[in-house]
Design a protein around this motif. Sequence first.
Motif, PDB file in Angstrom:
ATOM      1  N   PRO A  81      46.015 -19.267  50.288  1.00  0.00           N
ATOM      2  CA  PRO A  81      45.090 -18.619  49.242  1.00  0.00           C
ATOM      3  C   PRO A  81      46.005 -18.250  47.685  1.00  0.00           C
ATOM      4  CG  PRO A  81      45.955 -17.154  50.786  1.00  0.00           C
ATOM      5  CD  PRO A  81      46.354 -18.137  51.279  1.00  0.00           C
ATOM      6  N   SER A  82      45.142 -18.713  46.980  1.00  0.00           N
ATOM      7  CA  SER A  82      45.669 -18.566  45.512  1.00  0.00           C
ATOM      8  C   SER A  82      44.347 -18.488  44.427  1.00  0.00           C
ATOM      9  CB  SER A  82      46.706 -19.810  45.063  1.00  0.00           C
ATOM     10  OG  SER A  82      46.031 -20.765  45.005  1.00  0.00           O
ATOM     11  N   ARG A  83      44.812 -18.382  43.243  1.00  0.00           N
ATOM     12  CA  ARG A  83      43.990 -18.225  42.261  1.00  0.00           C
ATOM     13  C   ARG A  83      43.045 -19.525  41.964  1.00  0.00           C
ATOM     14  NH1 ARG A  83      46.121 -14.348  37.469  1.00  0.00           N
ATOM     15  NH2 ARG A  83      46.482 -12.254  38.543  1.00  0.00           N
ATOM     16  N   ILE A  84      43.901 -20.466  41.983  1.00  0.00           N
ATOM     17  CA  ILE A  84      43.381 -21.853  41.795  1.00  0.00           C
ATOM     18  C   ILE A  84      42.598 -22.449  42.868  1.00  0.00           C
ATOM     19  CG2 ILE A  84      44.217 -24.277  41.518  1.00  0.00           C
ATOM     20  CD1 ILE A  84      46.513 -23.428  39.888  1.00  0.00           C
ATOM     21  N   ALA A  85      43.064 -21.984  44.393  1.00  0.00           N
ATOM     22  CA  ALA A  85      42.367 -22.375  45.282  1.00  0.00           C
ATOM     23  C   ALA A  85      41.050 -21.623  45.393  1.00  0.00           C
ATOM     24  CB  ALA A  85      43.206 -21.836  46.617  1.00  0.00           C
ATOM     25  N   VAL A  86      40.863 -20.360  45.148  1.00  0.00           N
ATOM     26  CA  VAL A  86      39.603 -19.826  45.005  1.00  0.00           C
ATOM     27  C   VAL A  86      38.948 -20.370  44.061  1.00  0.00           C
ATOM     28  CG1 VAL A  86      38.690 -17.414  44.650  1.00  0.00           C
ATOM     29  CG2 VAL A  86      40.741 -17.691  46.021  1.00  0.00           C
ATOM     30  N   LEU A  87      39.335 -20.635  42.989  1.00  0.00           N
ATOM     31  CA  LEU A  87      38.484 -21.163  41.637  1.00  0.00           C
ATOM     32  C   LEU A  87      38.091 -22.794  42.225  1.00  0.00           C
ATOM     33  CD1 LEU A  87      37.249 -21.002  39.098  1.00  0.00           C
ATOM     34  CD2 LEU A  87      39.708 -22.248  38.271  1.00  0.00           C
ATOM     35  N   LEU A  88      38.909 -23.230  42.876  1.00  0.00           N
ATOM     36  CA  LEU A  88      38.200 -24.636  43.512  1.00  0.00           C
ATOM     37  C   LEU A  88      37.340 -24.493  44.373  1.00  0.00           C
ATOM     38  CD1 LEU A  88      38.912 -27.896  43.499  1.00  0.00           C
ATOM     39  CD2 LEU A  88      40.576 -27.304  45.025  1.00  0.00           C
ATOM     40  N   ALA A  89      37.414 -23.538  45.418  1.00  0.00           N
ATOM     41  CA  ALA A  89      36.454 -23.344  46.437  1.00  0.00           C
ATOM     42  C   ALA A  89      35.165 -22.777  45.833  1.00  0.00           C
ATOM     43  CB  ALA A  89      36.972 -22.226  47.274  1.00  0.00           C
ATOM     44  N   VAL A  90      34.965 -22.014  44.818  1.00  0.00           N
ATOM     45  CA  VAL A  90      33.734 -21.557  44.039  1.00  0.00           C
ATOM     46  C   VAL A  90      32.993 -22.845  43.285  1.00  0.00           C
ATOM     47  CG1 VAL A  90      32.720 -20.070  42.476  1.00  0.00           C
ATOM     48  CG2 VAL A  90      34.471 -19.457  43.962  1.00  0.00           C
ATOM     49  N   THR A  91      34.036 -23.737  42.433  1.00  0.00           N
ATOM     50  CA  THR A  91      33.483 -24.508  41.537  1.00  0.00           C
ATOM     51  C   THR A  91      33.087 -25.977  42.104  1.00  0.00           C
ATOM     52  OG1 THR A  91      35.726 -25.250  41.100  1.00  0.00           O
ATOM     53  CG2 THR A  91      34.522 -23.424  39.635  1.00  0.00           C
ATOM     54  N   ALA A  92      33.812 -26.321  43.411  1.00  0.00           N
ATOM     55  CA  ALA A  92      33.566 -27.526  43.941  1.00  0.00           C
ATOM     56  C   ALA A  92      32.168 -27.676  44.443  1.00  0.00           C
ATOM     57  CB  ALA A  92      34.634 -27.695  45.120  1.00  0.00           C
ATOM     58  N   PRO A  93      31.452 -26.734  45.103  1.00  0.00           N
ATOM     59  CA  PRO A  93      30.158 -26.959  45.420  1.00  0.00           C
ATOM     60  C   PRO A  93      29.130 -27.206  44.472  1.00  0.00           C
ATOM     61  CG  PRO A  93      31.284 -25.331  46.659  1.00  0.00           C
ATOM     62  CD  PRO A  93      31.990 -25.629  45.800  1.00  0.00           C
ATOM     63  N   LEU A  94      29.446 -26.259  43.411  1.00  0.00           N
ATOM     64  CA  LEU A  94      28.628 -26.397  42.174  1.00  0.00           C
ATOM     65  C   LEU A  94      28.903 -27.761  41.499  1.00  0.00           C
ATOM     66  CD1 LEU A  94      29.263 -23.013  40.496  1.00  0.00           C
ATOM     67  CD2 LEU A  94      27.296 -23.575  42.243  1.00  0.00           C
ATOM     68  N   ALA A  95      30.124 -28.467  41.296  1.00  0.00           N
ATOM     69  CA  ALA A  95      30.241 -29.890  40.896  1.00  0.00           C
ATOM     70  C   ALA A  95      29.265 -30.818  41.593  1.00  0.00           C
ATOM     71  CB  ALA A  95      31.696 -29.802  40.628  1.00  0.00           C
ATOM     72  N   GLY A  96      29.698 -30.595  43.056  1.00  0.00           N
ATOM     73  CA  GLY A  96      29.312 -31.598  43.944  1.00  0.00           C
ATOM     74  C   GLY A  96      27.630 -31.737  43.744  1.00  0.00           C
ATOM     75  N   PHE A  97      27.003 -30.518  43.486  1.00  0.00           N
ATOM     76  CA  PHE A  97      25.520 -30.139  43.244  1.00  0.00           C
ATOM     77  C   PHE A  97      24.989 -31.021  41.998  1.00  0.00           C
ATOM     78  CE2 PHE A  97      21.435 -28.080  42.752  1.00  0.00           C
ATOM     79  CZ  PHE A  97      20.947 -28.269  44.135  1.00  0.00           C
ATOM     80  N   VAL A  98      25.949 -30.789  40.858  1.00  0.00           N
ATOM     81  CA  VAL A  98      25.425 -31.212  39.871  1.00  0.00           C
ATOM     82  C   VAL A  98      25.533 -32.627  39.577  1.00  0.00           C
ATOM     83  CG1 VAL A  98      26.046 -30.870  37.318  1.00  0.00           C
ATOM     84  CG2 VAL A  98      25.751 -29.042  38.701  1.00  0.00           C
ATOM     85  N   VAL A  99      26.822 -33.248  40.100  1.00  0.00           N
ATOM     86  CA  VAL A  99      27.196 -34.666  39.845  1.00  0.00           C
ATOM     87  C   VAL A  99      25.868 -35.614  40.245  1.00  0.00           C
ATOM     88  CG1 VAL A  99      28.349 -36.623  40.836  1.00  0.00           C
ATOM     89  CG2 VAL A  99      29.515 -34.481  40.240  1.00  0.00           C
ATOM     90  N   PRO A 100      25.030 -35.632  41.015  1.00  0.00           N
ATOM     91  CA  PRO A 100      23.780 -36.571  41.194  1.00  0.00           C
ATOM     92  C   PRO A 100      23.036 -36.258  40.108  1.00  0.00           C
ATOM     93  CG  PRO A 100      24.366 -35.363  43.199  1.00  0.00           C
ATOM     94  CD  PRO A 100      25.160 -34.699  42.309  1.00  0.00           C
ATOM     95  N   GLU A 101      22.782 -35.203  39.344  1.00  0.00           N
ATOM     96  CA  GLU A 101      22.047 -35.073  38.440  1.00  0.00           C
ATOM     97  C   GLU A 101      22.567 -35.527  37.114  1.00  0.00           C
ATOM     98  OE1 GLU A 101      19.100 -33.868  37.574  1.00  0.00           O
ATOM     99  OE2 GLU A 101      18.378 -33.555  39.771  1.00  0.00           O
ATOM    100  N   LEU A 102      23.939 -35.467  36.934  1.00  0.00           N
ATOM    101  CA  LEU A 102      24.490 -36.517  35.884  1.00  0.00           C
ATOM    102  C   LEU A 102      24.260 -37.884  36.053  1.00  0.00           C
ATOM    103  CD1 LEU A 102      27.707 -34.446  35.670  1.00  0.00           C
ATOM    104  CD2 LEU A 102      25.799 -34.164  34.018  1.00  0.00           C
ATOM    105  N   TRP A 103      24.548 -38.259  37.350  1.00  0.00           N
ATOM    106  CA  TRP A 103      24.104 -39.768  37.520  1.00  0.00           C
ATOM    107  C   TRP A 103      22.847 -40.121  37.262  1.00  0.00           C
ATOM    108  CZ3 TRP A 103      20.804 -42.402  40.444  1.00  0.00           C
ATOM    109  CH2 TRP A 103      20.925 -43.814  40.434  1.00  0.00           C
ATOM    110  N   LEU A 104      21.816 -39.480  37.564  1.00  0.00           N
ATOM    111  CA  LEU A 104      20.422 -39.552  37.280  1.00  0.00           C
ATOM    112  C   LEU A 104      20.158 -39.707  35.884  1.00  0.00           C
ATOM    113  CD1 LEU A 104      17.731 -39.847  39.208  1.00  0.00           C
ATOM    114  CD2 LEU A 104      17.235 -37.548  38.464  1.00  0.00           C
TER     115      LEU A 104
END
Length: 233
Positions: free
Chosen positions: A51-74
């Motif tokens: 656990p670290s700040r970067i790991a926690v930040l990555l855990a929070v932002t990664a799902p959001l980024a994965g959800f948004v990427v298809p919309e960017l592609w669209l």
Amino acid sequence: MQRLRPPTDLSARLAAAGDPGSLRPRDWVAVKACSAAAATVPALVVVAGGPSRIAVLLAVTAPLAGFVVPELWLARAVRARCDAAVRDLPDMLDLLRVAVTGGVAPIRAMGDVASQFNGPLAAEWRRVAVAAALGEPRAAALERLRKRLPVEQVTSFADAFVRAQHHGLPLGPTLAAQASKAREARRRRIRERAARAAPKMQLVVALVLVPSMLLIVAALLIAELEPGLGWAL
């Protein structure tokens, strides 16, 4: 530059992107969920490693980024289709004007002209011609064209086509004017792209070529000074 009118409704965005994979809105939401899940897995692996700040930040932002990427592609797919339509529009309008002036029915002429091209605009013109041949009202078929290619030049053509047909006006001059406007818009778009490319080229020169030249000059100076340094030692 042509003004894109991105639709807000998901089904309309999918249609404007060319119905990728024939996906329905609920299918697209499932794709976004799968993308978010796929982005979450490596984030969880990083968090498990410590656990670290970067790991926690990555855990929070990664799902959001994965959800948004298809919309960017669209959105990129919609833009690419509209750009291709604007590129082909002047030439297709010129051929359509020649066919209509020669006595071919306008909707049939759209299908004939579209058969000579391969881009998204040609595909949508063929769709309009087929729908009209099957009995769909022209206004409805052209309204679908507006929605599937939501860019100013295509919308302007569809509006002018409907007005000319509704008021019984000769279509030839209308198509000539539309072709002239579309060609000027295409030239303006090329100039704007060239203007935007210049700063990018300057950035490449500043970040890559200039340091490379400085290294070469430094190497030459070191080679020239090396005998003198050896003599002094």
